[in-house]
Motif scaffolding. Structure first.
Motif, short mmCIF file in Angstrom:
data_model
loop_
_atom_site.label_atom_id
_atom_site.label_comp_id
_atom_site.label_asym_id
_atom_site.label_seq_id
_atom_site.Cartn_x
_atom_site.Cartn_y
_atom_site.Cartn_z
N SER A 61 -6.76 -12.96 14.84
CA SER A 61 -8.08 -13.06 14.24
C SER A 61 -8.48 -14.48 13.86
O SER A 61 -9.62 -14.71 13.50
N ALA A 62 -7.55 -15.44 13.89
CA ALA A 62 -7.88 -16.75 13.35
C ALA A 62 -8.10 -17.76 14.47
O ALA A 62 -7.45 -17.70 15.50
N PRO A 63 -9.05 -18.69 14.24
CA PRO A 63 -9.12 -19.82 15.16
C PRO A 63 -7.87 -20.67 14.97
O PRO A 63 -7.36 -20.79 13.86
N SER A 64 -7.37 -21.28 16.02
CA SER A 64 -6.03 -21.87 15.96
C SER A 64 -6.00 -23.17 15.17
O SER A 64 -4.94 -23.74 14.98
N THR A 65 -7.12 -23.68 14.68
CA THR A 65 -7.09 -25.04 14.12
C THR A 65 -6.63 -25.10 12.67
O THR A 65 -5.94 -26.02 12.29
N HIS A 66 -7.02 -24.16 11.84
CA HIS A 66 -6.77 -24.31 10.41
C HIS A 66 -5.74 -23.34 9.88
O HIS A 66 -5.84 -22.85 8.77
N MET A 67 -4.72 -23.03 10.66
CA MET A 67 -3.74 -22.06 10.19
C MET A 67 -2.71 -22.74 9.30
O MET A 67 -2.35 -23.90 9.51
N VAL A 68 -2.25 -21.99 8.31
CA VAL A 68 -1.26 -22.51 7.36
C VAL A 68 0.13 -22.18 7.88
O VAL A 68 0.37 -21.07 8.34
N LEU A 69 1.04 -23.12 7.78
CA LEU A 69 2.43 -22.84 8.18
C LEU A 69 3.05 -21.89 7.15
O LEU A 69 3.04 -22.19 5.96
N PRO A 70 3.56 -20.74 7.57
CA PRO A 70 4.00 -19.76 6.58
C PRO A 70 5.41 -20.00 6.03
O PRO A 70 5.93 -19.15 5.32
N THR A 71 6.02 -21.15 6.32
CA THR A 71 7.39 -21.37 5.87
C THR A 71 7.57 -21.23 4.36
O THR A 71 8.47 -20.52 3.91
N PRO A 72 6.73 -21.89 3.50
CA PRO A 72 6.99 -21.77 2.06
C PRO A 72 6.93 -20.33 1.56
O PRO A 72 7.73 -19.94 0.71
N GLN A 73 6.01 -19.53 2.14
CA GLN A 73 5.93 -18.13 1.73
C GLN A 73 7.21 -17.39 2.11
O GLN A 73 7.72 -16.59 1.33
N ALA A 74 7.72 -17.69 3.30
CA ALA A 74 8.95 -17.04 3.73
C ALA A 74 10.10 -17.43 2.81
O ALA A 74 10.92 -16.59 2.41
N LEU A 75 10.15 -18.73 2.43
CA LEU A 75 11.19 -19.19 1.51
C LEU A 75 11.09 -18.44 0.20
O LEU A 75 12.09 -17.98 -0.35
N THR A 76 9.85 -18.29 -0.30
CA THR A 76 9.67 -17.65 -1.60
C THR A 76 10.14 -16.20 -1.56
O THR A 76 10.80 -15.73 -2.48
N LEU A 77 9.79 -15.50 -0.46
CA LEU A 77 10.22 -14.10 -0.35
C LEU A 77 11.74 -14.01 -0.41
O LEU A 77 12.29 -13.19 -1.14
N THR A 78 12.40 -14.87 0.35
CA THR A 78 13.86 -14.86 0.36
C THR A 78 14.39 -15.13 -1.03
O THR A 78 15.31 -14.45 -1.52
N SER A 79 13.79 -16.12 -1.68
CA SER A 79 14.26 -16.52 -3.01
C SER A 79 14.06 -15.39 -4.01
O SER A 79 14.89 -15.17 -4.89
N ILE A 80 12.93 -14.62 -3.87
CA ILE A 80 12.69 -13.50 -4.79
C ILE A 80 13.78 -12.44 -4.61
O ILE A 80 14.33 -11.92 -5.58
N VAL A 81 14.11 -12.14 -3.35
CA VAL A 81 15.13 -11.13 -3.07
C VAL A 81 16.46 -11.54 -3.69
O VAL A 81 17.14 -10.75 -4.36
N ILE A 82 16.83 -12.82 -3.50
CA ILE A 82 18.08 -13.31 -4.08
C ILE A 82 18.03 -13.21 -5.60
O ILE A 82 19.00 -12.81 -6.25
#
Lengths: 114, 522
Positions: A61-82
């Motif tokens: 659904s998104a135009p390819s120019t302004h997408m956010v890299l989802p790495t920090p969100q993935a890190l946060t999810l992992t950190s919450i689980v830990i």
């Protein structure tokens, strides 16, 4: 972001957590302090990933120019689980300590030194 | 499955085998105790074999192995459409990593075999073994990964499993008190580490160690990150100003777990060295960081041994010695870091690093053996108080011999392995700064004095306890470690040429590490 508000909150939350860990004598309050520090670090990671005007990286659904890299969100999810695992383990330690010692006061839970 | 396929995928397999085994253990333990023991020993042996395969592959090729999770081909660190940025979870296995993986899996194998008899009377054994395997997964992941966030995840897996294992024998709540302390310390340390990772990610948009190292500018923020990393990893390694959890944790854990906690601390030590050499080594002022690590090392050596002299609990005493011996590793590698990039490095800096790294494997073996013998003594006598023991040499002959080998080795007496690495450290550090070397020798003498005391009060004297020798599996566990002690003591050149020298060279060569990952890994 408005006045770097998220980062100021990070400092306050981590500060509160460290205060609780250093000055509170109840073991459960120490665990609460640890959870606060953890929430502060998680908020820090999420704030780092914020980009003004960015779009969630869903390719359909998104135009390819302004997408956010989802790495920090993935890190946060992992950190919450830990964090959940850590908190659960620490609280179960508190249960066993209370059963054996009859108290959760850190000044009295120090039989190892004797 | 061909041989080449196995070798190429070995960095993933060495994680998968103990991880699957850990989750399979409670299932199999429901059906049969015996099948569970076979399952655990088989998986630990398989892990050890894969560790040796990795060691061999890295030694033959002379370059770090790169393994990318989920990529095709397996080593494509930088895909053609990523614009030169390494993506996915990348394992970067250089000679130092494979060396550490070998140490961790050997001690875990000995500890696993030892536990079969030692923990036979305990309840919830299947959970004990599952946690033991998870602890091994954590250590292996920490030493093999090439990604800072991944390092944090494995650090947490290792800490959680270790803390749960420390509390395994509740011991009227005492062990749980020690485990609570350990869990709090390691969680807050890991969170500080994660905060540092966040700062680095914000600055350099990368989590891969090689990528961060190549972009490293060493700003003021990076100095904060360096302080966070050094302090938290030093704390997990048990260096002196942050050591207070060590005597409690090591002292209250079951024997085999104390031996494995030594390697877990060394995995954090690995992280400290990896971060200081590879991530900050190119841009930072390594002389200052090197001196900081040397000071940590000297303090740990000296304070550790003086605290050990006054202990009367056998395991607490050994735990303080573990702190003291960690000091030798910090001293050796610290001298290497302080001289990195100068002419002195080739003169004596590299030799000091080799001494420090050689001491890692030696320490894991002899301290592991000593903790196992302490566990054996406690298993038979039922107390860890040295004042209540005595005359055990009358009946526990093999345990006495193993203890003597371990004690002579930790004191640096010639035919055993502690001598080889300590001599290397004395020689090279003397050229760097004679005072440090003399201090290291004094600490060694005090160590000998302290172990003479233990030997005398536990094993000599009239027969007080009517006890038998410990069961076979405990003796086998101790024999595995003794084998390596004698092997490395009699033929230090084997260990130096095949294990230690490649590891020291790999650690001192951050450019090679970076080029290997950013060059695409192929």
């Amino acid at each position: 972001m408005l006045f770097n508000l998220p980062f100021i909150t990070v400092v306050i939350v981590i500060g509160l957590g460290l205060y609780a860990m250093l000055y509170k004598r109840n073991l459960i309050k120490i665990v609460i302090g640890l959870s606060l520090v953890e929430s502060g670090v998680n908020l820090f990671l999420v704030s780092l990933g914020y980009r003004n005007g960015g779009i969630a990286p869903i390719y359909t659904s998104a135009p390819s120019t302004h997408m956010v890299l989802p790495t920090p969100q993935a890190l946060t999810l992992t950190s919450i689980v830990i964090g959940v695992a850590t908190t659960a383990m620490l609280l179960s330690f508190c249960v066993v300590i209370y059963r054996n010692y009859g108290t959760l006061d850190a000044r009295k839970v120090r039989r190892l030194r004797e | 499955m061909s041989w080449e396929y196995l070798v190429n995928h070995s960095p993933a397999l060495i994680i998968i085998v103990p991880l699957l085994a850990a989750f399979g253990t409670p299932l199999i333990g429901r059906f049969s105790r015996k099948a569970m023991y076979i399952w655990i020993i088989a998986s630990l042996t398989l892990t050890e074999i894969i560790a040796i395969i990795i060691l061999h592959t890295v030694y033959i090729s002379g370059k770090p192995m790169v393994y990318v999770m989920g990529a095709n081909p397996y080593n494509m660190a930088v895909p053609p459409d990523s614009g030169g940025i390494p993506i996915r979870i990348i394992f970067t296995v250089d000679a130092f990593s494979s060396f550490m993986a070998f140490v961790a899996s050997t001690v875990a194998l000995a500890g696993g075999i030892y536990s079969i008899s030692c923990e036979a009377q305990q309840s919830a054994q299947e959970k004990y073994y599952a946690l033991l395997l998870l602890m091994l997964v954590g250590m292996l992941g920490m030493v093999l990964t090439g990604d800072l966030f991944n390092f944090f995840v494995f650090l947490e897996i290792n800490s959680l499993a270790s803390a749960a294992l420390v509390s395994y024998r509740i011991d009227k709540g005492l062990a749980v008190e020690a485990a609570f302390k350990y869990a709090i310390i390691s969680s807050i340390g890991a969170l500080a580490f994660l905060f540092g990772i966040g700062i680095l990610y914000g600055e350099y948009d990368a989590l891969n160690m090689a990528m961060i190292a190549s972009r490293m500018k060493f700003t003021d923020l990076d100095k904060i990150v360096m302080a966070l990393f050094t302090v938290t990893l030093g704390m997990k390694a048990g260096a002196i100003p942050m050591h207070y959890w060590v005597p409690d944790g090591y002292g209250k854990a079951p024997g085999a777990i104390s031996a494995m906690l030594v390697t877990a601390s060394q995995a954090s030590l690995y992280g400290l060295f990896r971060v200081s050499f590879t991530v900050f080594g190119l841009a930072a002022n390594t002389a200052t960081l090197g001196w900081f690590i040397i000071m940590l090392g000297v303090l740990s050596m000296f304070v550790g041994v003086t605290m050990a002299l006054i202990q009367h609990d056998i395991k607490r005493l050994m735990a303080y010695h573990a702190i003291s011996q960690t000091g030798y590793m910090l001293l050796g590698v610290g001298v290497g870091l302080a001289t990195l990039g100068t002419a002195a490095f080739n003169q004596y800096g590299l030799a000091a690093m080799e001494g420090g790294i050689f001491h890692i494997i030696n320490h894991a073996m002899y301290k592991g053996l000593l903790f196992l013998t302490a566990g054996a003594v406690i298993y038979r006598v039922g107390t860890s108080d040295l004042n209540k023991m005595g005359g055990l040499a009358h009946t526990m002959k093999y345990t006495t011999i193993f203890f003597m080998i371990g004690a002579l080795s930790i004191a640096g007496i010639p035919p055993f392995n502690g001598f080889a690495s300590k001599l290397l450290i004395y020689e090279s550090v003397y050229q760097f700064n004679p005072v440090l070397s003399i201090l290291a020798m004094i600490v060694s003498i005090l160590t000998l004095a302290s172990f003479v005391k233990v030997f005398h009060s536990a094993f000599m004297g009239p027969k007080i306890h009517d006890v038998k020798e410990v069961p076979k599996s405990m003796l086998i566990g101790m024999a595995i470690l003794t084998f390596f002690i004698i092997l490395f003591g009699l033929f230090p050149n084997i260990a130096l040429n095949y294990l230690v020298a490649p590891a020291a060279k790999a650690l001192a060569n951050p450019l090679g590490y970076i080029a290997r990952v950013l060059g695409g890994g192929a």
